[in-house]
Enzyme design. Structure first.
Site, PDB file in Angstrom:
ATOM      1  N   PHE A 257       6.988  39.879  72.535  1.00 36.49           N
ATOM      2  CA  PHE A 257       8.188  40.394  71.889  1.00 36.49           C
ATOM      3  C   PHE A 257       7.996  40.299  70.376  1.00 36.49           C
ATOM      4  O   PHE A 257       7.706  39.224  69.849  1.00 36.49           O
ATOM      5  CB  PHE A 257       9.386  39.567  72.360  1.00 36.49           C
ATOM      6  N   CYS A 258       8.118  41.423  69.672  1.00 38.05           N
ATOM      7  CA  CYS A 258       8.039  41.463  68.212  1.00 38.05           C
ATOM      8  C   CYS A 258       6.699  40.873  67.745  1.00 38.05           C
ATOM      9  O   CYS A 258       5.644  41.309  68.190  1.00 38.05           O
ATOM     10  CB  CYS A 258       9.242  40.758  67.610  1.00 38.05           C
ATOM     11  N   VAL A 259       6.717  39.887  66.866  1.00 37.07           N
ATOM     12  CA  VAL A 259       5.457  39.293  66.390  1.00 37.07           C
ATOM     13  C   VAL A 259       4.686  38.662  67.550  1.00 37.07           C
ATOM     14  O   VAL A 259       3.453  38.636  67.536  1.00 37.07           O
ATOM     15  CB  VAL A 259       5.737  38.251  65.293  1.00 37.07           C
TER      16      VAL A 259
ATOM     17  N   GLY B  84       4.376  40.007  70.358  1.00 33.18           N
ATOM     18  CA  GLY B  84       3.602  41.120  70.901  1.00 33.18           C
ATOM     19  C   GLY B  84       2.359  41.405  70.082  1.00 33.18           C
ATOM     20  O   GLY B  84       1.300  41.729  70.634  1.00 33.18           O
TER      21      GLY B  84
END
Length: 574
Positions: free
Chosen positions: A305-307, A309
């Site tokens: 998720f986000c960073v 990812g």
């Protein structure tokens, strides 16, 4: 105009003086705008000399004429001025106070004019974006609603409460000064592990960077491939586990996945030298291997998720370079892999700013969590800053309880070397999508080798990971891909459980992933409600057969449960 029609009894001489004032004000505004405009190469926090700004002459002339016309009309309206179209000034008290209403209308006129000046600037796109960002910040800060002398609602409340609201506002201000940030919610009503992050589980492994949490199965059988979530290290993992009804973690567990989550440590000075490589090797790669060791599975499924990812994509590239395939499928939620378009955050990034951060903390140090939180809040200043300044301090209100905003205020630090390397290699140089350009954990990175099924999700109104930037991942990952677009923003779009029956999502059932998001949308279909149901079906297709659920956490004495979820790392404050 007859004297009887002049506003507030103004005569012809007063009107002529007003016209002269407009001309003088216009000239002063132009001078101030040129002096305040940033130099083209200046970073958001770097000191730079002022630069002269050039305007398109025809746009400037038209804007000046429009300004005089609208200002004259505003003067004519006088006490009947109306700014109710803007929600900051839409309350009844504003309409009932002629001075406040006029100040709001004049402010909105000046704001429109300043934005018109931005559009008239003759400069490259990045310089215009920076000027626009600076002007928007100034406009948000200078709204009359932010000042007790002009805020009709705050004044009315002060009178009605006989000054009690002002006393409470001062108390709120002192409280927020002590805690170091503006309160967005009543933080006293929340406690991690008590009424947020409550899904039952246990810590089964930890190192200096993270604790690994295993969650108790909610089904008699689980899929043979376990499921690992890698949340962002810029915020805490429990955005995925706010409440039982909106917990993505609980949703995965209830779907029969043996679920593990990385809970990053909130860094202190002892971690001030940690690097990007450390977070990939000692973080994501160690978590993947540990989940395999605990479950005995040859392959697992993973989500970033986000960073988180971005970290996961690097870990997968390192594994691919080593010829290893421990991950069967990957999910990327609002993740930047191709950093060609970084949205509003691009205004902060250039060579000078990145060099400044490298000199400041590239060899050690800490990027403070409150600095990060403030940066993200000021990306939406009216909603995430001034709204609370007005409510908390001018009106003496206590913001209502909201779990998401409590999480948003629970900031995390970042090690300086990690942060500086991240800025240069991703935001500035976009090296991740350039085969062989990056070396991570001793391996040359080539995303063309990361050939596994992936599910990619982006939020349509995301201001941190723009939707077309999320879609860009479909063009750089070679495996079989599925893309989903959800409504709303970076967080609300992701945390959208099916039970709420909110928002929509878009899918393209023909499986085509053309070169741009606009082309993809031409063949996409809108579906009411959450994207979680589509993702759940996809994940089950990669999770393998059902087997008996484990009766205990971890495995043996090496990976035994040491403390209940959510663990102590997530409770550490920045």
């Amino acid at each position: 105009m007859a004297d009887s029609e002049a506003p507030w009894g103004a005569d012809t001489q007063a009107f002529q003086q007003f016209q002269q004032m407009l001309g003088k004000g216009w000239t002063q505004a132009m001078q101030a705008f040129q002096q305040a405009a940033p130099a083209g190469a200046a970073g958001a926090f770097a000191k730079a000399p002022a630069a002269s700004v050039q305007f398109a002459p025809e746009k400037l002339a038209a804007l000046q004429q429009q300004y005089v016309k609208e200002a004259t009309a505003l003067w004519t309206q006088g006490a009947q001025a109306n700014a109710s179209a803007d929600r900051r000034f839409s309350g009844e008290a504003w309409a009932q106070n002629p001075v406040a209403a006029f100040s709001a209308a004049a402010y909105l006129l000046n704001a429109r004019t300043l934005m018109g000046l931005v559009d008239a600037v003759e400069a490259d796109a990045k310089t215009r974006a920076r000027i626009r960002f600076g002007v928007e910040q100034w406009m948000a800060a200078m709204a009359p609603s932010n000042f007790l002398a002009f805020n009709a609602e705050a004044q009315k409340k002060a009178i009605e409460t006989q000054g009690e609201s002002i006393a409470k506002g001062v108390a709120n201000l002192l409280h927020d000064l002590r805690q170091g940030h503006v309160s967005m919610t009543d933080e006293s009503l929340f406690e991690v592990g008590r009424n947020v992050a409550t899904t039952e589980g246990a810590v089964v492994f930890e190192n200096a960077l993270f604790q690994l949490i295993e969650y108790k199965p909610l089904t008699d059988k689980v899929h043979e491939r376990p499921f690992l979530m890698v949340p962002p290290c810029i915020n805490k993992f429990y955005i995925l586990d706010l409440q039982p009804e909106n917990s993505l973690i609980r949703h995965a567990v209830s779907e029969g996945h043996r679920t593990f989550v990385v809970s990053w440590r909130n860094p202190d000075d002892s971690l001030a030298h940690q690097t990007w490589d450390d977070y990939v090797q000692e973080g994501a790669l160690t978590a993947i291997g540990t989940v395999q060791d605990i479950t005995g599975a040859a392959q697992i499924n993973a989500l970033g998720f986000c960073v988180g990812g971005t970290i996961l994509s690097n870990a997968l590239a390192v594994l691919a370079a080593r010829g290893e395939e421990p991950v069967a499928s990957a999910t990327f939620l609002t993740t930047l892999i191709d950093f060609s378009n970084t949205g509003i955050l691009d205004v902060f990034i250039d060579e000078a700013f990145v060099q400044f951060r490298e000199l400041q903390m590239g060899k050690g140090g800490m990027m403070k969590g409150q600095d990060l939180a403030s940066t993200f809040s000021f990306l939406r200043p009216n909603d995430l800053v001034w709204n609370y300044v007005v409510g908390n301090y001018l009106k003496g209100e206590t913001p209502p309880p909201f779990d998401l905003l409590y999480w948003n205020s629970d900031s995390t630090n970042l090690p300086g070397p990690f942060y500086a390397w991240y800025l240069r290699n991703f935001y500035l140089e976009n090296n991740l999508v350039r085969p062989g350009r990056l070396t991570v954990c001793g391996e040359a990175i080539d995303l063309n080798l990361v050939d596994l099924p992936v599910y990619i999700y982006g939020s349509r109104e995301d201001h941190i990971v723009p939707i077309d930037a999320a879609y860009a991942s479909t063009q750089v990952l070679p495996g079989k891909k599925r893309f989903a677009m959800g409504a709303s923003g970076h967080i609300a779009g992701v945390i959208n459980p099916p039970s709420k029956k909110k928002r929509s999502h878009w899918l393209r059932e023909d499986g085509q992933l053309p070169g741009t998001l606009d082309e993809w949308l031409k063949g996409a279909t809108e579906h009411p409600g959450s994207w979680w149901t589509d993702w759940s079906r996809w994940l089950k297709g990669h999770a393998g057969k059902l087997v008996a659920a484990p009766k205990a956490y971890g495995r043996g004495t090496r990976f035994k449960a040491t403390e209940p979820a959510p663990g102590r790392y997530v409770k550490q404050k920045a």
